[in-house]
Enzyme design. Structure first.
Site, PDB file in Angstrom:
ATOM      1  N   GLU A  86       0.814  -1.220   0.000  1.00  5.32           N
ATOM      2  CA  GLU A  86       0.000   0.000   0.000  1.00  5.32           C
ATOM      3  C   GLU A  86       0.850   1.275   0.000  1.00  5.32           C
ATOM      4  O   GLU A  86       0.531   2.228  -0.694  1.00  5.32           O
ATOM      5  CB  GLU A  86      -0.928   0.028   1.227  1.00  5.32           C
TER       6      GLU A  86
ATOM      7  N   ASP B 106      -0.623  -5.126   3.048  1.00  5.40           N
ATOM      8  CA  ASP B 106      -1.076  -3.960   3.808  1.00  5.40           C
ATOM      9  C   ASP B 106      -0.346  -4.021   5.154  1.00  5.40           C
ATOM     10  O   ASP B 106      -0.636  -4.885   5.989  1.00  5.40           O
ATOM     11  CB  ASP B 106      -2.594  -3.984   4.008  1.00  5.40           C
TER      12      ASP B 106
ATOM     13  N   ILE C 177      -0.305  -2.043   7.759  1.00  2.00           N
ATOM     14  CA  ILE C 177      -1.238  -1.794   8.868  1.00  2.00           C
ATOM     15  C   ILE C 177      -2.617  -1.574   8.243  1.00  2.00           C
ATOM     16  O   ILE C 177      -2.870  -0.544   7.630  1.00  2.00           O
ATOM     17  CB  ILE C 177      -0.853  -0.546   9.698  1.00  2.00           C
ATOM     18  N   ASP C 178      -3.470  -2.577   8.344  1.00  4.28           N
ATOM     19  CA  ASP C 178      -4.849  -2.358   7.923  1.00  4.28           C
ATOM     20  C   ASP C 178      -5.605  -1.926   9.166  1.00  4.28           C
ATOM     21  O   ASP C 178      -5.652  -2.659  10.167  1.00  4.28           O
ATOM     22  CB  ASP C 178      -5.458  -3.628   7.313  1.00  4.28           C
TER      23      ASP C 178
ATOM     24  N   THR D 134      -5.290   1.747  10.062  1.00 10.35           N
ATOM     25  CA  THR D 134      -4.365   2.766  10.589  1.00 10.35           C
ATOM     26  C   THR D 134      -5.076   3.753  11.528  1.00 10.35           C
ATOM     27  O   THR D 134      -4.496   4.184  12.532  1.00 10.35           O
ATOM     28  CB  THR D 134      -3.681   3.522   9.423  1.00 10.35           C
TER      29      THR D 134
ATOM     30  N   ASP E 128      -6.167  -4.615   0.909  1.00  9.06           N
ATOM     31  CA  ASP E 128      -7.120  -4.725   2.029  1.00  9.06           C
ATOM     32  C   ASP E 128      -7.725  -6.132   2.104  1.00  9.06           C
ATOM     33  O   ASP E 128      -8.064  -6.605   3.188  1.00  9.06           O
ATOM     34  CB  ASP E 128      -8.296  -3.749   1.848  1.00  9.06           C
TER      35      ASP E 128
HETATM   36  C1  IPD Z   1      -8.848   0.861   5.663  1.00 10.31           C
HETATM   37  C2  IPD Z   1      -9.532  -0.140   6.547  1.00 10.31           C
HETATM   38  C3  IPD Z   1     -10.976   0.278   6.776  1.00 10.31           C
HETATM   39  C4  IPD Z   1     -11.723   0.453   5.470  1.00 10.31           C
HETATM   40  C5  IPD Z   1     -10.981   1.438   4.587  1.00 10.31           C
HETATM   41  C6  IPD Z   1      -9.569   0.923   4.341  1.00 10.31           C
HETATM   42  P1  IPD Z   1      -6.242   1.386   6.038  1.00 10.31           P
HETATM   43  O1  IPD Z   1      -7.491   0.510   5.443  1.00 10.31           O
HETATM   44  O2  IPD Z   1      -9.510  -1.423   5.985  1.00 10.31           O
HETATM   45  O3  IPD Z   1     -11.695  -0.674   7.524  1.00 10.31           O
HETATM   46  O4  IPD Z   1     -13.011   0.917   5.746  1.00 10.31           O
HETATM   47  O5  IPD Z   1     -11.662   1.604   3.411  1.00 10.31           O
HETATM   48  O6  IPD Z   1      -8.898   1.751   3.440  1.00 10.31           O
HETATM   49  O7  IPD Z   1      -6.312   2.714   5.346  1.00 10.31           O
HETATM   50  O8  IPD Z   1      -6.415   1.475   7.501  1.00 10.31           O
HETATM   51  O9  IPD Z   1      -5.093   0.557   5.573  1.00 10.31           O
HETATM   52 CA    CA Z   2      -6.061  -1.123   4.325  1.00 11.22          CA
HETATM   53 CA    CA Z   3      -2.890   0.361   5.480  1.00 11.11          CA
END
Ligand code: IPD
Ligand code: CA
Ligand code: CA
Length: 257
Positions: free
Chosen positions: A64, A80, A82-83, A85, A211
């Site tokens: 990402e 990813d 950190i999913d 963040t 994701d």
């Molecule tokens: C997000 C998370 C979140 C989702 C967002 C994503 P990130 O990823 O998965 O639950 O609703 O659309 O972009 O930005 O924390 O890597």
């Molecule tokens: Ca993510």
């Molecule tokens: Ca992320």
């Protein structure tokens, strides 16, 4: 020992840095007014790319924080670091490393590791899905009334455009029909929680390959279904993802905007 056997160790190794960051002071930069990045997103991704690159030299690494690559190579690893963040920054423990390995547009192995809650989900095509080494399965809710669903809100919501309208309309349709709807803040974890039967279903618009690349396999290997909004098979370039236990699939899809 196959290279996939290294995947768990790689996630755990990068997980130490993730956990250190979770408890540390963070430097925040912004991709948009509401889309945060910390130095740990970048550092964990760097670490993962180093480890994965030497173990899987023939795969294209798509992370990402370092890829503008929106192609889908034959052999790809979607990362990813950190999913979740926003949760990571606010001290909410639903955040995870997500690594999904795809070959010929199909998921072959994936890991989602939340070092804060010590939950490690792993799946390999044809071999089932596990949480901390124990097999997991989707739940058996067969009506929306008996279903706890999860969803997420895209960063594009601030534009109040089509994505926002889809979110509001879909929620408006589904909320009165279901047990309730949760928004945990990590799509990778949402998918794993469908796989382990915590949620009966999950849907979201505007997710990216990193994701969902691991979580999709988790749901499929746990006996669930992943599709597009029209019920057709999901591909990584799709805008809307719908994952569920298979039993509520038709009702869920029918009520999306
Ligand atoms: C997000 C998370 C979140 C989702 C967002 C994503 P990130 O990823 O998965 O639950 O609703 O659309 O972009 O930005 O924390 O890597
Ligand atoms: Ca993510
Ligand atoms: Ca992320």
């Amino acid at each position: 020992m196959t290279p996939f056997d290294r995947l768990i160790a790689i996630a755990q190794e990068a997980g130490s840095l993730f956990l250190e960051g979770y408890h540390a002071q963070k430097e925040i930069t912004y991709k948009s007014d509401i889309d945060l990045v910390t130095q740990y997103d970048v550092a964990v991704e760097e670490k993962l790319k180093g480890l994965l690159g030497s173990t899987f030299p023939e795969y294209t690494l798509i992370g990402e924080e370092s890829s503008d690559d929106h192609t889908f190579p034959e052999k790809a690893i979607y990362i990813d670091p950190i999913d979740g963040t926003t949760n990571f920054v606010h001290g909410i423990p639903f955040c995870a490393i997500s690594i999904g390995i795809w070959e010929a547009q199909r998921p072959v192995a994936g890991v989602v590791y939340n070092p804060v809650l010590e939950e490690l989900f792993y799946a390999e095509a044809g071999k089932g899905a596990t949480l901390n080494g124990e097999p997991i399965h989707v739940d058996d809710a067969d009506t929306l009334t008996r279903s706890l669903l999860a969803t997420g809100f895209p960063y594009t919501k601030i534009e109040k455009g089509k994505d926002y309208e889809w979110v509001m309309q879909s929620m408006g349709n589904l909320l009165p029909l279901t047990r309730d709807i949760r928004r945990l803040g990590s799509a990778a974890i949402d998918l794993c929680y469908v796989a382990r039967g915590t949620f009966s279903g999950f849907y979201e618009i505007n997710l990216k390959p990193w994701d969902v690349a691991a979580g999709i396999l988790m749901v499929q290997e746990a006996g669930g279904t992943v599709s597009r909004a029209d019920g057709k098979p999901y591909t990584l370039d799709e805008r809307i993802i719908v994952a569920n236990n298979g039993k509520i699939h038709d009702d869920l899809v029918l009520n999306l905007a």
